[in-house]
Design a protein around this motif. Structure first.
Motif, PDB file in Angstrom:
ATOM      1  N   CYS A 128      -2.376 -11.373  -2.285  1.00 23.86           N
ATOM      2  CA  CYS A 128      -3.629 -10.632  -2.359  1.00 23.86           C
ATOM      3  C   CYS A 128      -3.421  -9.266  -3.009  1.00 23.86           C
ATOM      4  CB  CYS A 128      -4.263 -10.488  -0.977  1.00 23.86           C
ATOM      5  SG  CYS A 128      -3.208  -9.732   0.266  1.00 23.86           S
ATOM      6  N   SER A 137      -5.757  -6.708  -2.209  1.00 28.48           N
ATOM      7  CA  SER A 137      -6.127  -5.844  -1.097  1.00 28.48           C
ATOM      8  C   SER A 137      -6.358  -6.750   0.109  1.00 28.48           C
ATOM      9  CB  SER A 137      -7.386  -5.033  -1.426  1.00 28.48           C
ATOM     10  OG  SER A 137      -8.503  -5.884  -1.556  1.00 28.48           O
ATOM     11  N   ARG A 138      -6.679  -6.184   1.219  1.00 20.54           N
ATOM     12  CA  ARG A 138      -6.816  -6.967   2.452  1.00 20.54           C
ATOM     13  C   ARG A 138      -7.788  -8.145   2.308  1.00 20.54           C
ATOM     14  NH1 ARG A 138      -5.081  -6.760   7.429  1.00 20.54           N
ATOM     15  NH2 ARG A 138      -6.431  -7.201   9.195  1.00 20.54           N
ATOM     16  N   VAL A 167       0.866  -1.177   0.000  1.00 19.34           N
ATOM     17  CA  VAL A 167       0.000   0.000   0.000  1.00 19.34           C
ATOM     18  C   VAL A 167       0.903   1.226   0.000  1.00 19.34           C
ATOM     19  CG1 VAL A 167      -1.777   1.289   1.249  1.00 19.34           C
ATOM     20  CG2 VAL A 167      -1.769  -1.202   1.331  1.00 19.34           C
ATOM     21  N   CYS A 221      -2.539 -10.041   4.192  1.00 20.15           N
ATOM     22  CA  CYS A 221      -3.829 -10.493   3.669  1.00 20.15           C
ATOM     23  C   CYS A 221      -4.668 -10.985   4.847  1.00 20.15           C
ATOM     24  CB  CYS A 221      -3.644 -11.645   2.683  1.00 20.15           C
ATOM     25  SG  CYS A 221      -2.549 -11.285   1.292  1.00 20.15           S
ATOM     26  N   THR A 264       0.969  -4.812   3.938  1.00 18.53           N
ATOM     27  CA  THR A 264      -0.169  -5.143   4.782  1.00 18.53           C
ATOM     28  C   THR A 264      -0.513  -6.612   4.578  1.00 18.53           C
ATOM     29  OG1 THR A 264      -0.983  -2.885   4.553  1.00 18.53           O
ATOM     30  CG2 THR A 264      -2.563  -4.517   5.338  1.00 18.53           C
TER      31      THR A 264
END
Length: 174
Positions: free
Chosen positions: A72, A74-75, A53, A64, A62
């Motif tokens: 991933c 995004s989260r 990010v 997953c 960040t």
């Protein structure tokens, strides 16, 4: 110390106890925990199980959210699942959901077409004739009931043929 410098490669600000606190603007800050301790490291790309990010102040790796996700976007959106899991619409499953089939090469679930029942087998023919030969072919068909819910969905065969035995002699001596 040399140990401190090795742990602080790419750091702008470094702590002897916790490693990197701030990274150069192109690098990601990867933070992981070991018990109650927290460690930081500056990396070019985030490791498996994390995504990058970019922000105004700091670029972070960040984690997953799903433990079965290997990579991933995004989260909550997985792009690749760990072994023994199948990917479907950004989530990892042990088995593919209903109306999907597993693609072994990619370990992804792909939606299938919804098909109607098979028709009755056609009359046995050989080159358009129903008699006069030992063997012919008969066919049956089925229709797609609804469009596939996903582009490129796998549709099984819509036409089947099989070998059939014909009457050798035609009525009336044809």
């Amino acid at each position: 110390s040399t140990g401190l410098l090795e742990n602080c490669t790419g750091c702008v600000l470094c702590s002897e106890d916790n490693g990197c606190i701030t990274c150069h603007h192109r690098l990601f800050l990867l933070i992981w925990r070991d018990g109650i301790r927290q460690y930081g490291m500056c990396v070019h790309t985030c490791p498996p199980g994390y995504f990058g990010v970019r922000g105004l102040e700091v670029n972070r790796c960040t984690k997953c959210r799903s433990p079965s996700c290997e990579s991933c976007f995004s989260r909550d959106f997985c792009m690749k699942c760990k072994d023994k899991f199948y990917l479907h619409k950004g989530q990892c499953f042990r088995q593919c959901p209903p109306s999907t089939t597993a693609q072994p090469g990619t370990r992804e679930c792909q939606e299938t077409c919804e098909l109607g029942p098979w028709s009755q087998w056609s009359t046995c023919t050989h080159e358009g004739r129903t008699c006069g030969c030992k063997w012919g072919v008969e066919t049956r068909v089925r229709e797609v009931l609804g469009p596939a819910r996903e582009e490129g969905a796998a549709c099984p065969e819509l036409l089947e043929t099989r070998k059939c035995r014909m009457r050798k002699h035609c009525p009336g001596g044809e």
